[in-house]
Design an enzyme around this catalytic site. Structure first.
Site, PDB file in Angstrom:
ATOM      1  N   PRO A   1       0.823  -1.220   0.000  1.00 58.24           N
ATOM      2  CA  PRO A   1       0.000   0.000   0.000  1.00 58.24           C
ATOM      3  C   PRO A   1       0.853   1.265   0.000  1.00 58.24           C
ATOM      4  O   PRO A   1       0.341   2.364  -0.175  1.00 58.24           O
ATOM      5  CB  PRO A   1      -0.827  -0.121   1.281  1.00 58.24           C
ATOM      6  CG  PRO A   1      -0.126  -1.108   2.131  1.00 58.24           C
ATOM      7  CD  PRO A   1       0.661  -2.000   1.229  1.00 58.24           C
TER       8      PRO A   1
ATOM      9  N   ARG B   1      -3.319  -7.393 -20.447  1.00 58.76           N
ATOM     10  CA  ARG B   1      -4.220  -7.003 -21.538  1.00 58.76           C
ATOM     11  C   ARG B   1      -3.571  -6.003 -22.505  1.00 58.76           C
ATOM     12  O   ARG B   1      -4.086  -5.751 -23.583  1.00 58.76           O
ATOM     13  CB  ARG B   1      -5.559  -6.504 -21.005  1.00 58.76           C
ATOM     14  CG  ARG B   1      -5.486  -5.355 -20.066  1.00 58.76           C
ATOM     15  CD  ARG B   1      -6.781  -5.216 -19.289  1.00 58.76           C
ATOM     16  NE  ARG B   1      -7.943  -4.955 -20.126  1.00 58.76           N
ATOM     17  CZ  ARG B   1      -8.160  -3.833 -20.791  1.00 58.76           C
ATOM     18  NH1 ARG B   1      -7.274  -2.848 -20.723  1.00 58.76           N
ATOM     19  NH2 ARG B   1      -9.237  -3.666 -21.517  1.00 58.76           N
TER      20      ARG B   1
ATOM     21  N   ASP C   1      -9.363   1.961 -24.384  1.00 61.91           N
ATOM     22  CA  ASP C   1      -9.915   1.837 -23.031  1.00 61.91           C
ATOM     23  C   ASP C   1     -10.254   3.184 -22.426  1.00 61.91           C
ATOM     24  O   ASP C   1      -9.621   4.187 -22.748  1.00 61.91           O
ATOM     25  CB  ASP C   1      -8.828   1.313 -22.059  1.00 61.91           C
ATOM     26  CG  ASP C   1      -8.579  -0.148 -22.207  1.00 61.91           C
ATOM     27  OD1 ASP C   1      -9.425  -0.832 -22.768  1.00 61.91           O
ATOM     28  OD2 ASP C   1      -7.509  -0.580 -21.726  1.00 61.91           O
TER      29      ASP C   1
HETATM   30  N1  ADE Z   1      -1.000  -4.987   0.085  1.00 63.40           N
HETATM   31  C1  ADE Z   1      -1.854  -4.518   1.006  1.00 63.40           C
HETATM   32  N2  ADE Z   1      -2.554  -3.477   0.565  1.00 63.40           N
HETATM   33  C2  ADE Z   1      -2.137  -3.259  -0.716  1.00 63.40           C
HETATM   34  C3  ADE Z   1      -2.472  -2.309  -1.710  1.00 63.40           C
HETATM   35  N3  ADE Z   1      -3.380  -1.357  -1.506  1.00 63.40           N
HETATM   36  N4  ADE Z   1      -1.839  -2.384  -2.887  1.00 63.40           N
HETATM   37  C4  ADE Z   1      -0.896  -3.321  -3.098  1.00 63.40           C
HETATM   38  N5  ADE Z   1      -0.540  -4.245  -2.209  1.00 63.40           N
HETATM   39  C5  ADE Z   1      -1.150  -4.218  -1.012  1.00 63.40           C
END
Ligand code: ADE
Length: 252
Positions: free
Chosen positions: A86, A151, A166
């Protein structure tokens, strides 16, 4: 393109990666997807992949020795090693396209509270997030990245349409699509689509895509590549909004 995924939960990939376009990409020899269990790279009899954090705190941390051994068994010089996190850079159309340009990718799925930071320092070359929220692990994120990138490989979408038209390809969303029946519950397919004049249809689709972007994702328009005619259309949408008393920029 070859994609190696390192995960503690290899079973999560079987359904999503073996259906529809991901299955077709593999069947056509365009994607060689290999899912590896990080536990197979342990060397102790308990196959221990994680441990408690130095300095205390809750949760478990994935071990640097095991993860680095796994990555080094799969990577060659120059292979991008992408940690799903994240905290990474945000996935977008452009990032997906960039990834599709590589011959080989390694995706590393974090779990538990996190991963020993030395993994990032020693072997990770890129970190990608699929959005500003936290998942319980990187597996779903890795599948999203694979789908979004694959893709873009020529031949994957085939007759189903090209990735360059897209939504998000040029900052303007796609317009609406219709099929039979021509009328349903009082809603008719727009006449222009029924008439078959392809130049007019193209123009109408672009206009409706622009209208949708204006209404639902006006933030995209800051970076969109627009012609003078398209800018003029935006002005008309703004005039329509003020005539009907709507705010000129949607806050949705
Ligand atoms: N692992 C936990 N949350 C994540 C996210 N938002 N993006 C990528 N990997 C993650």
């Amino acid at each position: 393109m070859r994609v190696d995924v390192l995960t503690l939960f290899p079973g999560m990939f079987a359904g999503p990666m073996n259906e529809s376009m991901m299955w077709k990409a593999q069947d056509r020899g365009l994607l060689d997807l290999q899912i590896h269990d990080i536990r197979d790279y342990t060397q102790d009899k308990h196959r221990k992949v994680d441990d408690t954090p130095y300095g205390g705190g809750g949760g478990m941390i994935m071990r640097v020795d095991v993860v680095v051994r796994a990555v080094e068994a799969l990577a060659s010089a120059g292979t991008p090693v992408i940690l799903m996190s994240p905290q990474g850079r945000l996935l977008s159309h452009a990032v997906a396209k960039e990834l599709a340009g590589h011959e080989h990718l390694i995706l590393l799925c974090g779990h538990y509270e996190g991963i020993d930071d030395r993994v990032r320092q020693l072997v990770v070359t890129d970190e990608i997030s699929i959005g500003d929220y936290v998942l319980t692990g990187g597996e779903l994120a890795a599948m999203v990245v694979i789908d979004a990138a694959v893709r873009h490989i020529p031949g994957v979408l085939g007759a189903e349409g090209g990735a360059d038209t897209d939504s998000h390809a040029d900052g303007v969303l796609e317009g609406p699509h219709y099929t039979r029946p021509v009328a349903f519950r009082g809603l008719e397919v727009p006449t222009i689509l029924q008439e078959g004049d392809h130049t007019k249809i193209e123009g109408w689709r672009r206009q409706e895509g622009l209208r949708r972007t204006w209404q639902d994702r006006p933030d995209l328009l800051f970076d969109a590549r627009l012609t003078d005619d398209e800018k003029y259309l935006l002005g008309q949408f703004a005039d329509e909004d003020s005539a009907s008393g709507k705010a000129s920029i949607s806050t949705k």
